[in-house]
Every structure is written in structure tokens, then in C-alpha cells.
Enzyme design. Structure first.
Site, PDB file in Angstrom:
ATOM      1  N   GLY A 179       0.829  -1.189   0.000  1.00  0.00           N
ATOM      2  CA  GLY A 179       0.000   0.000   0.000  1.00  0.00           C
ATOM      3  C   GLY A 179       0.864   1.239   0.000  1.00  0.00           C
ATOM      4  N   HIS A 180       0.202   2.390   0.171  1.00  0.00           N
ATOM      5  CA  HIS A 180       0.901   3.672   0.152  1.00  0.00           C
ATOM      6  C   HIS A 180       1.078   4.258   1.544  1.00  0.00           C
ATOM      7  CE1 HIS A 180      -0.239   4.511  -4.361  1.00  0.00           C
ATOM      8  NE2 HIS A 180       0.395   3.367  -4.177  1.00  0.00           N
ATOM      9  N   GLY A 181       0.770   3.472   2.579  1.00  0.00           N
ATOM     10  CA  GLY A 181       0.985   3.933   3.937  1.00  0.00           C
ATOM     11  C   GLY A 181      -0.293   4.416   4.587  1.00  0.00           C
TER      12      GLY A 181
END
Length: 403
Positions: free
Chosen positions: A241-243
Site C-alpha cells: 500500500g501507500h501507507g
């Protein structure tokens, strides 16, 4: 202290007993008794019929989707109901692969309820793989609208627990205008290549808790939009994911302030970012304050700590004008682990509205790559420091510092 703890335990036990009693008294409405079959046929009508009858019950009720694999084109489950209501999904519910069959709104839309529960250990399979190629956000400022797996709107005192959201076509969960809603032991699963499949997006809601959950997807595991207040993200494992992100903010007119964000005891594994706050340049006015990221473990994470007020995905904006979103009272404390890139800390704030009240405490990151030493990049911010900083951060404002 002991007396206070005993009183707290007493009331906790009393609440648990009450919940057990309510569940024991709950009236059950099994969708198979309304015509639902695990044979590939659409259960939309059966689910809605069971829901309407349960919603009219004057005692707590439970709509049950039993074991098996069921097909659902779309469901809008609306209140208010006369008593607490639960949707207990024990099997797997599959969305149509073709997003055009979902005529309007989201795949599963739950709204205008008090004391709603979603539970059961089942799976909501959005079957999004064929839709991800239709996502054109990288090409146009106005993305084509694909359906989210869930939309939770105008819910109060509600809980989502022990269910899985799989392969959503767009966001897995959109939370809007909710008060006191909890996601517990909630699993979100999609591949890293699934564009714009944010795990849980929270907007214009107060008292949202995400706890003890596992989120792996193709965008932010948790994204926090405008108007979010008193949001707690605790014990979440994120990756891919992107965080975990606040924002992006400032893109639209009349965005509401973000106040009170608490991210604690989370683990991020091989994500594009760690914990971050992001706003658009040349933005509309806004504010984000009282945001705290504590006790974070990072494993092979790119961009571990980020404040980015020049967020500009796919080069769809200009950096000529600075962000007009005011960021203040932000802390990063006890952030440890490994960075996949040498730039471990980025604190780039707006030159027209510099960040205020940024605190950095006990940062210990290592970089094992071959692109040089770890660095930090800081602009328009003067943090205060406590404890250890590895790498050294903002030693001189506006310059990158090496460890």
C-alpha cells in the site's frame, strides 16, 4: 488507582454482559428464507426483503447470510431502524465483475443507522481485477467513477468487525458523516497493482476507530480526508500500500478542518510511504492540526516520515503557488525500522503557511541500500526535537542532512 481500575473493570463486564444479552435476544432473519441461493443468482432482492423486515423489528435483529458463495449486484441498506440491527455475513458475497451492472453509488451502501453491526467472519469480494485497467486517474484530473466495496454514511455508534473486503474496484471503504464508528479485526486485501483502492477512507466524521486490523491494498491503507475529527488508528498492519495518510487536502472548495488524528502501534511493511500528511499546492484554504504518529514500526518502507505540501500526483498541478492548508501541532515519536530509500524524512511545508508545532522524538531508521547515506529534506518548518534522531533531521532548515 486500584479502586479506579476495579470500577472500570466492573463497568466493562457490565457492558459485555449487556451485549451478550442483546445478542441472545436478537431475532434472526436468514436471507435464504427470502429466496437467496448460493447458485450464482442475484440475492439483492432477498437481502433487501430480509433487511426491511429486520429494520422494522422493535427488538434487536440480525440479518444472516450463511455459509456459501452468493452473488450480489448491489445493496442499499437504509435506516433508521426501530432497534439495533446487525448484518452477519458468514459466507462469501461476490460483486459482478462488470462495474456497469452497479448502476449508481457503491456496491454495498449502509446509511442512516444507529447501533449497526457488520460481523460474521465472511468476505465481500468486489471482483475488481477487470476494473483496475479502467482507472484513468493517471490521465485525467476527474477520474472515472468505479464503485467502492462499502459506503458507510450517517452511521452512529456502530461497529464493523471480523469481516474481509477483497479486491474492491475502487476504495474498499468510504466513511462519511459518521459518529463513533469502529473497525476491529477488519481485513482488507488487494494487490499492490490495484490503483486507487484505498483501504479505509474517512471524511467528515467524528470518532472513527480502526484497531487490530490488517490492510494490504494498492493505495493508502488508511486515508483521512477533510472534516475528520478524533480518528484513532491503532494496531494496524499495513502492506502493500501507500501507507497511512492524512490527505490529500486542499483540492476542493469548502473543505472542513482536520482535527485530532492519532496513529499508534502500527506496522508498515514494504509500503510506498510510511506515515504522512499531504496537501496540494495552489490549493484551496484549509487546516489540519493535532496529528500524532507514535510507536510506528517500519519494514523496508520507502519515504518513512512525510509532510508534503507539494503533493502533485501524475503532474496534474503546478508548484507555482504554495499550499494554503495550514498544518500545525504534528508529532512523530518512536518511529523505528528500515527505509527502502535514502530519503528517510521529508518535511516540506508551505512557504506561505509554514508548519507550526512540529515535534520529532526518537527516530531510529536504517538504510541498507547502495544509494548513499540517509538524508532528510526540510523546508518551511522548524521542528523541536526529543531523544534520538537517526538520521539527523533538519539540522539546518531547508537543506538535506546526511547521517
Amino acid at each position: 488507582m486500584g479502586r479506579t481500575l476495579n470500577i472500570t473493570l466492573f463497568f466493562a463486564c457490565l457492558l459485555l454482559a449487556f451485549i451478550i444479552e442483546v445478542q441472545a435476544q436478537s431475532t434472526s432473519f436468514d436471507v435464504t428464507k427470502y429466496g437467496a441461493k448460493a447458485d450464482g443468482s442475484d440475492i439483492s432482492e432477498a437481502l433487501l426483503s430480509a433487511w426491511k423486515e429486520a429494520c422494522n423489528s422493535t427488538t434487536p435483529s440480525t440479518v444472516v447470510v450463511p455459509q456459501g458463495t452468493f452473488s450480489l449486484i448491489q445493496a442499499t441498506l437504509t435506516g433508521p431502524c426501530k432497534a439495533p440491527i446487525e448484518l452477519r455475513v458468514q459466507g462469501t458475497i461476490k460483486a459482478p465483475e462488470d462495474p456497469s451492472l452497479i448502476k449508481e453509488g457503491e456496491w454495498v451502501n449502509v446509511q442512516y443507522l444507529d447501533q449497526f453491526t457488520l460481523s460474521g467472519g465472511g468476505t465481500f469480494d468486489g471482483q475488481g481485477a477487470k476494473s483496475w485497467g479502467q482507472n484513468d486517474c493517471a490521465k485525467t484530473k476527474v477520474c472515472s467513477k468505479l464503485p467502492n466495496n462499502f459506503s458507510f454514511g450517517f452511521l452512529n455508534n456502530s461497529i464493523v468487525r471480523d469481516v474481509t473486503s477483497l479486491n474492491s474496484k475502487l476504495f474498499h471503504v468510504n466513511v462519511l458523516e459518521c459518529n463513533n464508528i469502529t473497525f476491529s479485526h477488519f481485513t482488507i486485501t488487494a494487490p499492490e497493482t490495484s490503483l486507487n483502492t484505498d483501504g479505509i477512507h474517512i471524511g467528515r466524521s467524528n470518532g472513527v476507530n480502526v484497531t487490530d486490523s490488517t490492510i494490504g491494498t494498492g493505495d493508502d491503507c488508511v486515508s483521512i480526508g477533510d472534516g475528520a475529527k478524533q480518528v484513532s488508528v491503532t494496531g494496524v498492519t499495513c502492506g502493500p500500500g501507500h501507507g497511512i495518510s492524512v490527505g490529500s487536502l486542499g483540492r476542493f472548495e469548502n473543505e472542513q478542518p482536520v482535527v485530532g488524528i492519532f496513529v499508534r502501534n502500527c506496522t508498515l511493511i514494504s509500503t510506498q510511504n510510511g506515515v504522512r500528511v499531504k496537501t496540494w499546492p495552489a490549493s484551496k484554504t484549509g487546516s489540519a492540526t493535532d496529528m500524532h504518529f507514535d510507536d510506528i514500526i517500519l519494514q523496508n518502507v520507502s519515504n518513512p516520515i512525510v509532510i508534503d505540501q507539494e503533493y502533485c500526483p501524475w503532474n496534474q498541478c503546478t508548484l507555482d503557488s504554495p499550499s494554503r492548508v495550514k498544518i500545525s501541532k504534528v508529532s512523530f515519536n518512536n518511529v523505528k525500522g528500515s527505509s527502502a530509500t535514502p530519503l528517510a524524512v521529508k518535511l516540506v511545508c508551505s512557504k506561505s503557511l509554514p508548519c507550526e508545532g512540529v515535534q520529532i522524538g526518537d527516530i531510529d531508521l536504517v538504510y541498507t541500500g547502495t544509494q548513499g547515506n540517509m538524508t532528510s529534506d526540510c523546508a518551511n518548518v522548524e521542528p523541536t526535537f526529543m531523544g534520538k534522531q537517526n538520521p539527523p533531521i533538519c539540522v539546518k532548515n531547508g537543506t538535506a542532512q546526511s547521517s
